[in-house]
Design a protein around this motif. Structure first.
Motif, PDB file in Angstrom:
ATOM      1  N   ALA A  45      37.248  14.300  30.016  1.00  0.00           N
ATOM      2  CA  ALA A  45      37.500  15.698  29.635  1.00  0.00           C
ATOM      3  C   ALA A  45      37.128  16.678  30.745  1.00  0.00           C
ATOM      4  O   ALA A  45      36.445  17.680  30.518  1.00  0.00           O
ATOM      5  N   THR A  46      37.574  16.401  31.959  1.00  0.00           N
ATOM      6  CA  THR A  46      37.322  17.305  33.074  1.00  0.00           C
ATOM      7  C   THR A  46      38.480  17.238  34.056  1.00  0.00           C
ATOM      8  O   THR A  46      39.142  16.210  34.190  1.00  0.00           O
ATOM      9  N   ASP A  47      38.721  18.353  34.748  1.00  0.00           N
ATOM     10  CA  ASP A  47      39.731  18.399  35.801  1.00  0.00           C
ATOM     11  C   ASP A  47      39.100  18.465  37.179  1.00  0.00           C
ATOM     12  O   ASP A  47      39.794  18.589  38.178  1.00  0.00           O
ATOM     13  N   PHE A  48      37.768  18.387  37.232  1.00  0.00           N
ATOM     14  CA  PHE A  48      37.055  18.491  38.499  1.00  0.00           C
ATOM     15  C   PHE A  48      36.443  17.143  38.854  1.00  0.00           C
ATOM     16  O   PHE A  48      35.645  16.597  38.099  1.00  0.00           O
ATOM     17  N   TRP A 151      20.889  22.443  36.462  1.00  0.00           N
ATOM     18  CA  TRP A 151      20.112  21.549  35.620  1.00  0.00           C
ATOM     19  C   TRP A 151      20.637  21.632  34.196  1.00  0.00           C
ATOM     20  O   TRP A 151      21.086  22.688  33.751  1.00  0.00           O
ATOM     21  N   GLY A 152      20.579  20.513  33.470  1.00  0.00           N
ATOM     22  CA  GLY A 152      21.034  20.508  32.090  1.00  0.00           C
ATOM     23  C   GLY A 152      20.307  19.467  31.259  1.00  0.00           C
ATOM     24  O   GLY A 152      19.580  18.619  31.789  1.00  0.00           O
ATOM     25  N   ASN A 184      25.178  20.650  31.866  1.00  0.00           N
ATOM     26  CA  ASN A 184      25.273  21.361  33.140  1.00  0.00           C
ATOM     27  C   ASN A 184      26.494  22.271  33.202  1.00  0.00           C
ATOM     28  O   ASN A 184      27.580  21.899  32.751  1.00  0.00           O
ATOM     29  N   ARG A 185      26.309  23.446  33.779  1.00  0.00           N
ATOM     30  CA  ARG A 185      27.395  24.393  34.000  1.00  0.00           C
ATOM     31  C   ARG A 185      27.465  24.708  35.488  1.00  0.00           C
ATOM     32  O   ARG A 185      26.457  25.071  36.100  1.00  0.00           O
ATOM     33  N   SER A 186      28.645  24.576  36.075  1.00  0.00           N
ATOM     34  CA  SER A 186      28.811  24.854  37.505  1.00  0.00           C
ATOM     35  C   SER A 186      30.192  25.442  37.746  1.00  0.00           C
ATOM     36  O   SER A 186      31.107  25.294  36.924  1.00  0.00           O
ATOM     37  N   SER A 187      30.342  26.089  38.896  1.00  0.00           N
ATOM     38  CA  SER A 187      31.647  26.611  39.306  1.00  0.00           C
ATOM     39  C   SER A 187      31.874  26.265  40.767  1.00  0.00           C
ATOM     40  O   SER A 187      30.941  26.227  41.573  1.00  0.00           O
ATOM     41  N   ILE A 193      32.995  23.897  35.706  1.00  0.00           N
ATOM     42  CA  ILE A 193      32.511  22.758  34.926  1.00  0.00           C
ATOM     43  C   ILE A 193      31.698  23.286  33.756  1.00  0.00           C
ATOM     44  O   ILE A 193      30.725  24.023  33.946  1.00  0.00           O
ATOM     45  N   ASP A 194      32.093  22.905  32.554  1.00  0.00           N
ATOM     46  CA  ASP A 194      31.407  23.335  31.340  1.00  0.00           C
ATOM     47  C   ASP A 194      30.949  22.091  30.581  1.00  0.00           C
ATOM     48  O   ASP A 194      31.536  21.678  29.593  1.00  0.00           O
ATOM     49  N   GLY A 195      29.882  21.458  31.069  1.00  0.00           N
ATOM     50  CA  GLY A 195      29.400  20.208  30.490  1.00  0.00           C
ATOM     51  C   GLY A 195      29.979  19.009  31.223  1.00  0.00           C
ATOM     52  O   GLY A 195      31.102  19.049  31.731  1.00  0.00           O
ATOM     53  N   LEU A 196      29.210  17.924  31.280  1.00  0.00           N
ATOM     54  CA  LEU A 196      29.622  16.695  31.960  1.00  0.00           C
ATOM     55  C   LEU A 196      29.680  15.552  30.959  1.00  0.00           C
ATOM     56  O   LEU A 196      28.663  15.167  30.381  1.00  0.00           O
ATOM     57  N   ASN A 197      30.876  15.009  30.727  1.00  0.00           N
ATOM     58  CA  ASN A 197      31.085  13.871  29.842  1.00  0.00           C
ATOM     59  C   ASN A 197      31.444  12.645  30.675  1.00  0.00           C
ATOM     60  O   ASN A 197      32.290  12.730  31.576  1.00  0.00           O
ATOM     61  N   ASN A 198      30.829  11.505  30.364  1.00  0.00           N
ATOM     62  CA  ASN A 198      31.096  10.279  31.118  1.00  0.00           C
ATOM     63  C   ASN A 198      31.036   9.056  30.217  1.00  0.00           C
ATOM     64  O   ASN A 198      30.286   9.038  29.228  1.00  0.00           O
TER      65      ASN A 198
END
Length: 207
Positions: A45-48, A151-152, A184-187, A193-198
């Motif tokens: 669920a990410t494009d980055f 950090w998250g 984690n939130r990053s740009s 990036i609005d959250g990291l799913n793996n």
């Protein structure tokens, strides 16, 4: 700076693993366990930096409070990257046309709770991990690098099995599958990036 951080972390992990494996070899305490190995990670669920990657490793350790329930800690490292073709990025009245390499580095660590279903040659288990996640999201351009650290909170359920093929059972192999989520939130250039799913797999050794 990033290269120095990763090298330092590698040295720290190697030292911790060497110390723990030496302690286990000397004491052979049946309640303690240590695991370390290779990790394959697939972003969801990410494009980055969405490409899957085998550039990771993990370290787990714990103590069995009962025959089936253990409490311990974990430390993981992973890096995913993906090349993005040339595109036009606009911010206000400014625009830039460039290609880039997107990358995400993750370093989660914290506590774990495990339940194993059997104490035999094959020892299947389920575990839950909670902790913090340090992340670096970067867009690497031909003329420079844009980076955002954050950090998250980190949570990860895991299913796995430890296999002890030898009679003394103090050394074996660890196989596991996991899902993880971090807040984690990053740009970075052209993305947020609005959250990291793996999801991923782990293959290693256990003591």
């Amino acid at each position: 700076m990033k290269t120095t951080f990763v090298k330092g972390f590698h040295i720290l992990l190697f030292a911790a693993f060497t110390f723990c494996s030496g302690e286990v070899s000397a004491q052979m305490h049946p309640r303690w366990y240590y695991e370390a190995g290779w990790q394959f990670n697939i972003p969801v669920a990410t494009d980055f930096a969405a490409a899957s990657s085998g550039r990771g490793f993990y370290f787990d350790g714990g103590y069995y409070l009962t025959r089936n329930i253990s409490f311990g800690g974990f430390l993981n490292y992973h890096s995913n990257s993906e090349r993005v073709p040339r595109s036009i990025y606009t911010s206000g009245t400014a625009s830039v046309s460039t290609d880039q390499m997107q990358s995400v580095l993750q370093l989660p660590f914290g506590m774990s709770l495990r339940y194993r279903f059997a104490e035999r040659t094959w020892q299947p288990y389920v575990s839950a991990k909670l902790g913090a996640n340090y992340s670096e999201a970067a867009s690497v351009l031909r003329t420079g690098r844009l980076e955002d650290t954050s950090w998250g909170f980190y949570a990860s359920p895991e299913i796995g099995v430890n296999i002890f093929p030898f009679r003394d059972k103090w050394f074996g192999f660890n196989l596991a599958a996991y899902y993880s989520y971090a807040t984690n939130r990053s740009s970075a250039l052209g993305a947020r990036i609005d959250g990291l799913n793996n999801v991923g797999l782990r293959i290693g050794i256990t003591f």
